[in-house]
Design a protein around this motif. Structure first.
Motif, mmCIF file in Angstrom:
data_model
loop_
_atom_site.group_PDB
_atom_site.id
_atom_site.type_symbol
_atom_site.label_atom_id
_atom_site.label_comp_id
_atom_site.label_asym_id
_atom_site.label_seq_id
_atom_site.Cartn_x
_atom_site.Cartn_y
_atom_site.Cartn_z
ATOM 1 N N THR A 155 0.690 -1.273 0.048
ATOM 2 C CA THR A 155 0.128 -0.287 0.187
ATOM 3 C C THR A 155 0.530 1.217 -0.030
ATOM 4 O OG1 THR A 155 -0.070 -0.029 2.262
ATOM 5 C CG2 THR A 155 -1.879 -1.462 1.429
ATOM 6 N N GLY A 156 2.052 1.225 -0.312
ATOM 7 C CA GLY A 156 2.588 2.278 0.487
ATOM 8 C C GLY A 156 3.560 2.601 1.684
ATOM 9 N N ILE A 157 3.908 3.446 2.117
ATOM 10 C CA ILE A 157 4.812 3.847 3.265
ATOM 11 C C ILE A 157 4.654 5.943 2.653
ATOM 12 C CG2 ILE A 157 6.039 4.139 5.609
ATOM 13 C CD1 ILE A 157 6.677 1.292 4.402
ATOM 14 N N SER A 158 4.120 6.487 3.869
ATOM 15 C CA SER A 158 3.935 8.600 3.470
ATOM 16 C C SER A 158 4.677 8.697 4.103
ATOM 17 C CB SER A 158 2.331 8.361 4.241
ATOM 18 O OG SER A 158 1.545 8.058 5.773
ATOM 19 N N GLN A 159 5.043 10.370 4.286
ATOM 20 C CA GLN A 159 6.026 10.749 5.697
ATOM 21 C C GLN A 159 4.918 10.234 6.549
ATOM 22 O OE1 GLN A 159 9.187 11.430 4.907
ATOM 23 N NE2 GLN A 159 8.732 9.895 2.677
ATOM 24 N N ALA A 160 3.824 10.725 7.157
ATOM 25 C CA ALA A 160 3.141 10.941 7.725
ATOM 26 C C ALA A 160 3.570 9.170 8.942
ATOM 27 C CB ALA A 160 1.606 11.228 8.105
ATOM 28 N N HIS A 161 3.391 8.662 8.162
ATOM 29 C CA HIS A 161 3.406 7.335 8.964
ATOM 30 C C HIS A 161 4.492 6.084 9.454
ATOM 31 C CE1 HIS A 161 2.327 2.330 8.921
ATOM 32 N NE2 HIS A 161 3.346 2.465 9.020
ATOM 33 N N ARG B 68 6.784 9.148 10.129
ATOM 34 C CA ARG B 68 6.833 10.321 12.058
ATOM 35 C C ARG B 68 6.362 10.022 12.681
ATOM 36 N NH1 ARG B 68 6.109 14.549 7.742
ATOM 37 N NH2 ARG B 68 3.528 14.232 8.275
ATOM 38 N N ASN B 69 5.565 9.107 12.715
ATOM 39 C CA ASN B 69 4.827 8.604 13.385
ATOM 40 C C ASN B 69 5.603 7.147 14.235
ATOM 41 O OD1 ASN B 69 2.271 8.208 14.917
ATOM 42 N ND2 ASN B 69 0.806 7.141 13.661
ATOM 43 N N GLY C 134 13.094 3.655 4.225
ATOM 44 C CA GLY C 134 11.567 4.262 4.830
ATOM 45 C C GLY C 134 12.280 5.714 6.270
#
Length: 950
Positions: A713-719, A721-722, A746
């Motif tokens: 599903t891909g990894i976001s920057q918000a993920h 940072r979390n 990442g």
């Protein structure tokens, strides 16, 4: 009975019986069709309607009587309307004809067939002539759907199998037939059930001559068919009851002959026969054990069970912890600290520790060997129990061999603690059965039932239900004062569990474990945790209980109903129809125990019903089923849900820290139990297996954030940072992730990233390499900060534990982010923490920093809050410890904070061990009182079995 041959043209006195239920539209067409069909036939007849209608049917019949003078109407009152069969019986009584013809009133039985029936009766001089849909020239096309045709065929086959007399006709379920009235003289139709009265006549009357006339079953012209599934079930039940009525005299005679063959008590015992019986049963028990050895004995050659999940190796770690530290109240190693005084089931682990000390073998080896011993021993005990209950060898072997096909048992073996709890279950059932037989054991049973909660909550849950059922279905229910005393004994014995339950709470911070998803995933496919053979025996047992209920002991029927309701509850839970507080008991883990109880039910029911019939056929069928069970068991033991044993597990955490300094912070790894067992002592982990002992959801949240399948599903920057925020707040120093995980790239790709890749480690028996990521920033386990710099959202906000909805984690993520920002700021003063095994924290281990520059300072310690923490260093009374919003510890002191270290201790509550002793002490005292009160000083297992067998 004597019969009179009919001359070809002799007039018949015939009564045509037509039962009606809301057939107003069919009455007139039916009468006209009958009149046309019988014109020119040498017969004198009458038509009798027996009506149960709630519509205009009786009014139509009354009007038609003006046209057809040979029509009579019997109108039954509402309380008399008990079905088609009883309507026909009432018609039999009212019939004036020498012959009676029965047919339906809905025109599906064509009246033009009536002359054929009369002719066939004359030609064959038969007692009964049946209009059949299934002989040559007949057709059942009027049944319509394939479903109704299939049901009709099944009912026909069932009739032939259960009632041999019905084999005289191809259509025993026909409602269209003609017979001599004299053949039912003397038959007692009282208590008649069902609606296929032809079967009753054939079953109850010996020596009947039956002929047939084919016909085509017509489609229904007006209204809809009244056939229902309930009628189909009633039909099968009626067959069984008829069979029982035919067998009851034979069984009674056989029972009398058996009783007369029993020697008087004064006669000397046949020791040769007794020794022979013991030797044969011992040999069979050995063979049963060898079957178990064939299925699971290879485990004994290995050192570990590789389940792919934490359960089994977790219990190995708990035994290791007991060996190293004893039974500790608190442990730093998991999830920023866990309090073990909260509902920790330690009995199984102490049993295994005793086995380890006795044998000197490695812990994991002992665990594997214990699985083998239990797997085989449970079957041997069940077989011997059935024999002592008076069950024949065939009916003892069959359910015991069938128990090898319990699919869920392989899941229980992986779970281990619940499987070890099954040591007590067969013995508990024996005590339960003995108490059903003789209530003198009731207080002992109540004490044991309460005490087994401490062994394992699933066992306590099941045992408590069984105690409740005994109270309802035994003589105990009429003695309220005794029920009160039994309840008092039960609750005192259950106090070790209940006290912790109500003081600490029993909840899972992982919402999955109290949801329908857990009940769905924890039950092994494909037969609801059982097997095809088990469900077959389960269904047969129900049929036999319905058939010959009066021969079955009450305890057997109670156990059968209990198991049935249990499986229904699991099904309802899987459909999300049960409340969470019930689901969180995880009673699906008790399927194996319930299945073991059914072994006793199967054996006793088969013996009490089919055992009285005997015969070679029963033994052959039993032998075939035993053979099928053996084949099925071998097939199940080779399936994917059976965990493979291995000789070596190469754990990445253990491999890495064997050559590196132990971390100051915590470690994340997917299988924390495995790492804890193999890695050096002193490594702390940020997640935990014991998610019902945590005050916060961090284990669950981190497992989700670190999921190795995120690449889809891909990894976001918000993920990312979390993850960094959680690592900052919880003091994570190392991440052990699959090398192929997109998180590895990442979290390390950017210059100045929080983590760096420091190693790749192997992880056997998995083939994937493990990437080791290290936190490059300082690890803060405690810090001081001015009270004005801390938001109330971090101190006093009451966050609800998350649910299955992803959005429910958002408030936690937001508070973690706020705390991480605070910890990265210059407003905090880090304080070093010493983690002294296993329940001591030293705040400011080397030196406590000067905090004069802080205004109203408070101290945050990133350890899980527990109300048993106390400061034991000087001036301890001036310190208070309370939880932060994130369920971590906050220390505050009235006045100035001295520049010296603080020592915190988490110890057992003062009442813990006295309360823990109540279970075993209550059981011992109640047992001694029972022995003394009832003169049972010489009590033995043999006498207990004698009580049961009666």
């Amino acid at each position: 009975m004597p019969k009179t041959a009919l001359a070809p043209m002799t007039k018949l006195d015939l009564t045509i019986l037509l039962p009606t239920y809301n057939e107003a539209a069919n009455v007139a067409p039916l009468l006209r069709a009958v009149d046309r069909a019988l014109q020119g036939v040498a017969v004198r007849y009458e038509i009798v309607f027996v009506d149960d209608s709630s519509d205009m049917t009786p009014d139509v019949i009354t009007r038609m009587q003006e046209v057809y003078k040979n029509v009579r109407l019997i109108r039954r009152s509402p309380e008399q309307r008990t079905g088609l069969a009883t309507a026909l019986v009432e018609g039999f009584t009212a019939a004036k004809g020498e012959y009676i013809l029965c047919m339906d009133s809905d025109l599906q039985h064509p009246p033009y067939v009536i002359p054929n029936l009369i002719a066939r009766l004359r030609e064959t001089n038969a007692d009964v002539t049946v209009a059949t849909r299934y002989a040559a020239g007949g057709s059942a096309e009027g049944l319509g759907t394939i479903y109704r045709r299939a049901v009709s065929h099944l009912c026909r086959l069932a009739s032939w199998m259960i009632i041999p007399q019905t084999r005289k006709t191809t259509d025993p379920g026909s409602g269209f037939f003609m017979f001599r009235k004299s053949i039912i003289d003397g038959l007692d139709f009282r208590g008649l059930q069902g609606f296929k009265i032809l079967i009753d006549i054939l079953a109850r009357t010996k020596g009947l001559k039956v002929s047939e006339a084919p016909y085509t079953f017509q489609k229904r012209i007006n209204d809809q068919s009244k056939a229902t599934v309930e009628q189909g079930i009633a039909f099968l039940r009626h067959l069984v009851l008829l069979k029982w009525q035919s067998l009851a005299p034979r069984a009674a005679e056989k029972s009398k002959s058996i009783e007369s063959a029993i020697p008087a008590r004064q006669e000397p015992r046949d020791w040769g026969r007794i020794v022979g019986t013991v030797l044969i049963d011992g040999a069979i028990a050995i063979v049963i054990g060898l079957v178990g050895w064939y299925l699971v004995g290879y485990y004994a050659a290995f050192n570990y069970l590789y389940t792919g999940y934490e359960d089994w190796i977790y219990h190995a770690f708990r035994v290791k912890s007991l060996q190293d530290h004893g039974l500790v109240a608190w442990d730093h190693i998991w999830s920023n600290g866990i309090g073990y005084w909260k509902l920790y089931q330690y009995v199984a682990h102490y049993i295994m520790l005793g086995a380890v000390e006795l044998t000197g073998l490695p812990i994991t080896k002992v665990l594997l060997l214990s699985l083998v011993v239990l797997y085989i021993g449970l079957r041997v005990v069940l077989y011997l129990t059935l024999r002592l209950l008076g069950v024949s060898r065939v009916f003892s072997i069959l359910p015991v061999i069938a128990s090898y096909t319990i699919v869920q048992e392989w899941g229980s073996m992986q779970d281990y603690s619940i499987y070890i709890a099954f040591i007590a279950f067969p013995l508990y059932l024996l005590l339960w059965i003995a108490t059903f037989r003789d209530l003198k054991w009731i207080y002992v049973l109540a004490a044991v039932t309460g005490a087994v909660w401490t062994f394992h909550p699933v066992l306590g849950f099941n045992a408590s239900i069984l105690l409740g059922l005994l109270t309802i279905f035994s003589r105990l229910k009429s003695d309220l004062s005794k029920i009160f005393r039994v309840g008092a004994v039960y609750f005192i014995a259950a106090a070790p569990f209940l006290t912790s339950y109500f003081t600490a709470g029993y909840f899972f911070t992982n919402p999955l474990f109290k949801s329908y998803i857990y009940l769905t995933t924890s039950v092994l496919a494909p037969y609801g945790g059982l097997s095809m053979l088990y469900w077959f025996l389960f269904g047969i047992t129900w049929l036999l209980v319905i058939w010959r209920s009066q021969l079955i002991p009450t305890w057997t029927k109670v156990l059968l109903v209990y198991a049935s309701v249990y499986f229904v509850l699991i099904y309802l839970g899987q459909k999300d129809y049960l409340p969470n507080f019930l689901v969180q008991f995880q009673f699906s883990r008790g399927i194996t125990a319930v299945a073991f109880s059914l072994v006793l039910v199967f054996g006793v029911v088969l013996q009490r019903t089919l055992g009285t019939i005997g015969g070679l056929g029963v033994k052959i069928i039993g032998t075939i089923l035993i053979a099928a069970g053996l084949v099925h068991a071998v097939d199940i033991a080779s399936r994917y849900y059976v965990s493979p044993p291995v000789n070596e597990i190469q754990n990445a955490v253990a491999e890495y820290f064997a050559d590196h300094d132990l971390p100051k912070g915590s470690v994340f790894t997917e299988n924390v139990s495995e790492a804890t067992y193999f890695a050096p002592s002193g490594v702390r982990y940020v997640t935990s297996y014991n998610e019902h002992m945590q005050p916060h959801p961090y284990s669950t949240r981190l497992r989700v954030l670190m999921n190795s399948r995120l690449g889809y599903t891909g990894i976001s920057q918000a993920h990312l940072r979390n993850i960094e925020n959680y690592a900052t707040v919880l003091g994570i120093e190392y991440l052990f992730l699959p090398a192929a995980s997109p998180l590895v790239t990442g979290l390390t790709i950017k210059e100045g990233s929080m983590f760096e890749l420091v190693a790749l480690e192997n992880s056997e028996p998995l083939t994937d390499a493990i990437a080791v990521l290290r936190n490059t920033r300082p690890i803060i386990s405690a810090f001081a900060v001015s009270r004005p710099n801390v938001s109330d959202r971090l101190l006093d906000d009451d966050l609800r534990l998350p649910t299955l909805h992803v959005a429910s984690y958002k408030p936690w993520d937001e508070r973690i982010a706020e705390m991480a920002d605070l910890m990265r700021s210059s407003a905090v003063v880090p304080i070093e923490v010493g983690f002294v095994p296993t329940n001591v924290l030293e705040i400011g281990k080397e030196s406590f920093p000067e905090l004069d520059m802080l205004d109203d300072p408070i101290v945050f310690v990133n350890q899980s809050y527990d109300n048993k923490w106390q400061v034991i260093s000087s001036e301890s009374e001036e310190w208070s410890i309370h939880p932060s919003t994130l369920r971590l510890m906050v220390l505050e002191k009235s006045g100035d904070i001295p520049g010296q270290s603080l020592t915190l201790l988490n110890e057992w509550p003062w009442w813990y061990w006295p309360v823990q002793s109540l279970g075993i002490m209550t059981t011992l005292l109640v047992t001694l009182w029972t022995v003394k009160a009832h003169g049972l000083v010489g009590i033995s297992i043999k006498k207990l079995f004698r009580y049961v067998s009666k």
